[in-house]
Design a protein around this motif. Structure first.
Motif, PDB file in Angstrom:
ATOM      1  N   THR A  96       0.956  -1.034   0.088  1.00 32.10           N
ATOM      2  CA  THR A  96       0.082  -0.036   0.170  1.00 32.10           C
ATOM      3  C   THR A  96       1.009   1.091   0.106  1.00 32.10           C
ATOM      4  O   THR A  96       2.175   0.956   0.437  1.00 32.10           O
ATOM      5  CB  THR A  96      -0.919   0.108   1.388  1.00 32.10           C
ATOM      6  N   ASP A  97       0.267   2.256  -0.545  1.00 28.40           N
ATOM      7  CA  ASP A  97       0.877   3.654  -0.516  1.00 28.40           C
ATOM      8  C   ASP A  97       1.382   3.869   1.014  1.00 28.40           C
ATOM      9  O   ASP A  97       2.294   4.487   1.373  1.00 28.40           O
ATOM     10  CB  ASP A  97       0.106   4.699  -1.142  1.00 28.40           C
ATOM     11  N   GLU A 134       0.276   0.988  -5.131  1.00 25.08           N
ATOM     12  CA  GLU A 134      -1.309   1.112  -4.954  1.00 25.08           C
ATOM     13  C   GLU A 134      -1.763   1.888  -6.040  1.00 25.08           C
ATOM     14  O   GLU A 134      -2.626   1.791  -6.692  1.00 25.08           O
ATOM     15  CB  GLU A 134      -1.665   1.469  -3.569  1.00 25.08           C
ATOM     16  N   SER A 135      -1.107   3.396  -5.936  1.00 30.27           N
ATOM     17  CA  SER A 135      -1.646   4.210  -6.692  1.00 30.27           C
ATOM     18  C   SER A 135      -1.604   3.695  -8.486  1.00 30.27           C
ATOM     19  O   SER A 135      -2.522   4.188  -9.183  1.00 30.27           O
ATOM     20  CB  SER A 135      -0.836   5.552  -6.668  1.00 30.27           C
ATOM     21  N   ARG A 136      -0.463   2.886  -8.589  1.00 30.51           N
ATOM     22  CA  ARG A 136      -0.320   2.601 -10.222  1.00 30.51           C
ATOM     23  C   ARG A 136      -1.435   1.591 -10.457  1.00 30.51           C
ATOM     24  O   ARG A 136      -2.205   1.638 -11.441  1.00 30.51           O
ATOM     25  CB  ARG A 136       0.725   2.120 -10.564  1.00 30.51           C
ATOM     26  N   ARG A 148      -4.271   1.175  -9.291  1.00 33.24           N
ATOM     27  CA  ARG A 148      -5.629   1.678  -9.244  1.00 33.24           C
ATOM     28  C   ARG A 148      -5.625   2.499 -10.482  1.00 33.24           C
ATOM     29  O   ARG A 148      -6.851   2.494 -11.138  1.00 33.24           O
ATOM     30  CB  ARG A 148      -5.859   2.834  -8.111  1.00 33.24           C
ATOM     31  N   ALA A 149      -4.712   3.157 -10.846  1.00 32.49           N
ATOM     32  CA  ALA A 149      -4.733   4.268 -12.054  1.00 32.49           C
ATOM     33  C   ALA A 149      -4.928   3.231 -13.541  1.00 32.49           C
ATOM     34  O   ALA A 149      -5.432   3.380 -14.402  1.00 32.49           O
ATOM     35  CB  ALA A 149      -3.437   4.997 -12.464  1.00 32.49           C
TER      36      ALA A 149
END
Length: 235
Positions: free
Chosen positions: A165-166, A183-185, A187-188
Motif C-alpha cells: 500500500t501507499d 497501490e496508486s499505479r 488503481r490508475a
C-alpha cells in the motif's frame, strides 16, 4: 490430483534503488515461503530473473542463521535451492507454456526492473492467454503493470488486486525513493484495489490472478496460488 505442477518464480535483478544506489533486491522471505509451499505440495519450481544469474537479496531481509523466518533458514541450508538462486535462468531462456503458474516475489528491487522489462510483460501476457495462473506478492505486482489480458486491456483492469500500500511505503520511508507508488499505479490501471490494515496478511484470488499485499502475505498468496491451480481448497 493433476500431474506434477511446474511453477516459474521470476525475481528482480536490481540490486540498487536507481541512481540513489541504496542496496535493495529480493525480499528473501517472499521467495522462501512460497518456494517451500510449492515444493512441499509436490510442485517443481524454476527460478528465473530479469537478467539471469545470481539474484540480489535485500540485505534488510536476511539475518544470522537462526534469526530469520523458518523458510529463510531452510532455504539457506538447502544446497539445491541456493544453487538455483545463484544460477537463475534469464527470461530470454523461458517459455511460459512449459509452466502452470508464474509467481513474482517482491522486494523493492522489483520496482525498478520488473516494470521496465518488455520481456516480462510479454511473458505474462502470453501466460495469461495460455490459461496460466499469474501471482505476485508485495512489490511483485509491479511486474504486472504492463501485462495485458486477452482483450488487450491491462491485466489488472477491472480485477480485484492488492499489493504494497501507499501508506506502507510511507511507513518504511521509501515513498520518495521508489519510481512510483504501487497501490496508486494499480488503481490508475483500473484495478479494483483492496487491502487490509498496514502490514497485516491479505491476499486476493480473482480467478487466475492472485496477489498479496505485503511480506506477511506471502504464505497466503502461495496458498491461493495452489488453490487456483488445483481448483480446490488447500490446507
Amino acid at each position: 490430483m493433476p500431474t506434477k505442477l511446474k511453477i516459474l518464480m521470476i525475481l528482480t535483478s536490481s540490486a540498487t534503488m536507481g541512481e540513489a544506489g541504496e542496496p535493495t533486491g529480493l525480499w528473501f522471505e517472499e521467495l522462501a515461503t512460497p518456494y517451500y509451499t510449492f515444493i512441499d505440495a509436490g510442485a517443481s519450481v524454476t527460478l528465473a530473473s530479469i537478467m539471469g544469474g545470481p539474484a540480489p537479496i535485500d540485505p534488510r531481509s536476511i539475518k544470522a542463521k537462526g534469526e530469520n523466518e523458518a523458510s529463510v533458514d531452510r532455504f539457506l541450508g538447502d544446497g539445491a535451492a541456493s544453487q538455483a538462486l545463484n544460477e537463475t535462468a534469464s527470461l530470454s531462456a523461458i517459455d511460459a507454456i512449459e509452466y502452470d503458474a508464474v509467481f513474482l516475489p517482491g522486494g523493492h528491487g522489483t520496482m525498478w526492473d520488473l516494470p521496465q522489462s518488455p520481456e516480462l510483460a510479454a511473458l505474462l501476457t502470453r501466460a495469461w492467454a495460455q490459461g496460466k495462473v499469474v501471482a505476485a506478492v508485495c512489490h511483485g505486482p509491479a511486474g504486472l503493470v504492463n501485462a495485458q489480458d486477452e482483450t488487450g486491456a491491462p491485466l489488472v483492469s477491472d480485477r480485484r488486486v492488492t499489493g504494497f500500500t501507499d501508506s506502507e511505503e510511507r511507513a518504511v520511508g521509501l515513498d520518495a525513493a521508489v519510481p512510483f507508488l504501487l497501490e496508486s499505479r494499480l488503481r490508475a490501471l483500473g484495478g479494483r484495489y483492496e487491502n487490509a490494515a498496514d502490514f497485516q496478511p491479505f491476499a486476493i484470488a480473482d480467478g487466475r490472478l492472485v496477489t498479496g499485499q505485503n511480506p506477511a502475505s506471502s504464505a497466503l498468496t502461495a496458498k491461493l496460488t495452489l488453490e487456483a491451480l488445483y481448483g480446490e481448497n488447500v490446507r
